[in-house]
Scaffold this motif. Sequence first.
Motif, PDB file in Angstrom:
ATOM      1  N   LEU A 157     -40.183 -96.951  23.650  1.00  0.00           N
ATOM      2  CA  LEU A 157     -38.727 -96.844  23.745  1.00  0.00           C
ATOM      3  C   LEU A 157     -38.285 -95.844  24.809  1.00  0.00           C
ATOM      4  N   GLN A 194     -35.413 -96.658  27.086  1.00  0.00           N
ATOM      5  CA  GLN A 194     -34.157 -97.000  26.424  1.00  0.00           C
ATOM      6  C   GLN A 194     -33.483 -95.807  25.761  1.00  0.00           C
ATOM      7  N   PHE A 201     -32.606 -99.671  16.303  1.00  0.00           N
ATOM      8  CA  PHE A 201     -33.320-100.653  17.106  1.00  0.00           C
ATOM      9  C   PHE A 201     -33.820-101.804  16.246  1.00  0.00           C
ATOM     10  N   THR A 239     -41.046-106.216  22.147  1.00  0.00           N
ATOM     11  CA  THR A 239     -39.813-105.739  22.761  1.00  0.00           C
ATOM     12  C   THR A 239     -38.944-105.045  21.715  1.00  0.00           C
ATOM     13  N   GLU A 248     -34.657-104.027  20.929  1.00  0.00           N
ATOM     14  CA  GLU A 248     -33.261-104.210  21.300  1.00  0.00           C
ATOM     15  C   GLU A 248     -32.420-103.174  20.569  1.00  0.00           C
ATOM     16  N   GLN A 249     -31.635-102.400  21.337  1.00  0.00           N
ATOM     17  CA  GLN A 249     -30.782-101.384  20.730  1.00  0.00           C
ATOM     18  C   GLN A 249     -29.560-102.044  20.110  1.00  0.00           C
TER      19      GLN A 249
END
Length: 757
Positions: free
Chosen positions: A460, A463, A523, A530, A532-533
């Motif tokens: 992470l 991000q 998340f 992968t 995704e926030q």
Amino acid sequence: MSRKQGAAVAVAMGAVAAIGISGAVGVAAPTPAAAAVDGLRISEIESSGGVPGDWIEFANTGEAPVDLSGFTVRDDDDAHGYAFPAGSTLAPGGYLVIDELQRTGEGDFDFGLGGADAVRLFDPSGALVDAYAWTAHAATTYGVDGDGAWAETEAPTKGEGNRFAAEPEAPTSALRLNEIDSSPGDWVELVNLGDAELSLDGYELRDNSDDHSWAFPAGATIASGGFLVVDEASVGVVDGAPGSFAAAIGIGSADRIRFFDAGGALIDDSGPWEGHAEIGGDPAQATLARCPDGAGEFVLAHPTPGAANSCADPGEGGEEPEPIVTETWPGAPETRELDAAQMFLEDSSGLDAQTGDDGVLLWAVDNGTGTFWKLTAEADGSVAFADGWESGKRARFAKDAGDPAAAGPDTEGITVAGDGMLYLASERDNGAKAVNFNSVLQIDPEAEGPDVVASQEWDLTAQLPQVSANLGIEAVEWVADDELRGRLVDERTGAGYDPADYPLHGEGLFFVAVEDGGRVFAFALNSDGTAEQVADVTPGLPGVMALDYDAVRGGLWAACDDGCAGASAFIAFGAADGAGAEAVDGAGATAGAAAAAAPRVTLFARPEGLPLANTEGFAIAPAGFVVDGRRPAWWFTDGVQAGALRAGWLDAADEIPGGGADSDADGAGSAVGTGSAEGTASGSAGAGGAGGGAASGGAGSSAANGTADASVRATAQSATLAQTGWGANEFLLLVVVLLGAMGAVVLLVSRRRGSAE
């Protein structure tokens, strides 16, 4: 041990005024006590953490015995009293102690002493003989000296003469901390105020944690009148080996810097601060420094590394950050140590509670070695290692599977998810401590140890905010979709979170906390590696070290360490008025997510009995562990060996801080699932809204904060939601009014009939 909270400060201050004793908020000022009678006086007071419990010591400074028969001891409340039994005497030069467990008086000393309280001694006629009041617990005890003045003692001396620390001498070292930068880079400047060059061999810099230490290498010196800057790349000694300053210390927005000599004696201390220094909103334009060099307090300054300081003009830095304003901890103030004998290693970090087939489990993790432990917990908060877990197991990066000597992940947080797997948060590779590497590792707790290689990893770093290597991810917490559906604002859509928008994420979201800046991110960790926030939450703390989801109260706890005075935030998620989670089908998919409101945050002070320390782990027991209206809570302290794990209490109230109890009000339904290992489900719907249960599939039966939590919260919410509009009190009033009117009508009719007859 009984403790008073909330209004106790006001009560104590009233008592102070009544008996003519003054005190300062937070610290009890040395104050002369009332005149003693026949040499009798209160001599020492233990109000927190004594053995056994609170105690009060009395001394006879006179030349004759004192008859204590009928004398009474009270705190700041006249309802609390201890009466000395008949025949009690105190010899000349002697001491007498009463405590909470050795009860010999008619009233029994069983009322305890609070952080803001008083001790008063009355003679048999009710006249005040002696008294002392305070507004905060002493770090040791409060005692009276030979001059009749009260002060904090050097150490408790129960039943003996009081001891006080010698007045601290002014620093004799010519070395001083001079300037500190915490953002965007980390560096510390020293100044030598003496007239000779000085050696720095073995001298250390530490932040607010004793296990974050960087020592000067052999041969290091600082010239007379010179400045020396230690920055992130400076190489010294870390854990006995060469290492950079960045590998040992990351200077946070809520932190402090301390300077020690080669013998471990403290030379200088910056004191704590909250928030990075800024000028014009730009941290690159500001530091904290002393003006003149090496003297006075640290204040806002312009960066001058390696040169004389240039402190900012008043007002140049703009508005000061708002101080943290907290409410009283919503539970008992006392805490207790669970590991007086060492159970863990020295770098204790994360905790998480789980409801399993065999009761409640507590998971703990160490950040220095990646070691994690499984413990069984009891309803009173006590814990023990699960069978075979005394030495724990060690988490490993996949890349280190064939290298048992590799340092491994810096595991700061731990959580157990609905799939029964553990997930560990790591802010760096301990083999490269100067590099920020924020990642989450999936670990199978049932895998054979002692080393367990991560079965999946999520990086992470890109991000999350870019911070120093030692100020990254500090905590991770898994929260089931059933708790978040329609209640958490999805930043991508601006609407309520819909799990169907993230088909690869599993059955819940992972919240991670970044220490520096105190932000919390949600998340979706996808099965393809992968991430995704979904959300970015600001708890209002300059740093966050621990997370725990409280399914009973319906929100996320975010806790800080001593950099924030141990404060914590409760983040209540909830649907907007008139909106809620829509009905779910048997597979657990929503037909569409409703709009959600922004989370509500309530800040709380730490329990009075929780030591102010580098506390990095926090966990709360589920609803099934309620004892006398409260549940156990646990805290984990970094940098110590024994005394790392403490237990306390959180009220098991239905009311959710920040208004969360009615978060689904105004007709909104909130479905809460109670799934099984086979994926069956049964749900409880919020009153006035859509019903139906949310399925919990496959291996999700061992989710942290399990079925009991969900069902209790659903019941509490239903009861609350059912009382929107006209509540029970209003309805009762209406019934009374109607019955009264009916009675009047009947009486009137009866009188008219009587008149007619």
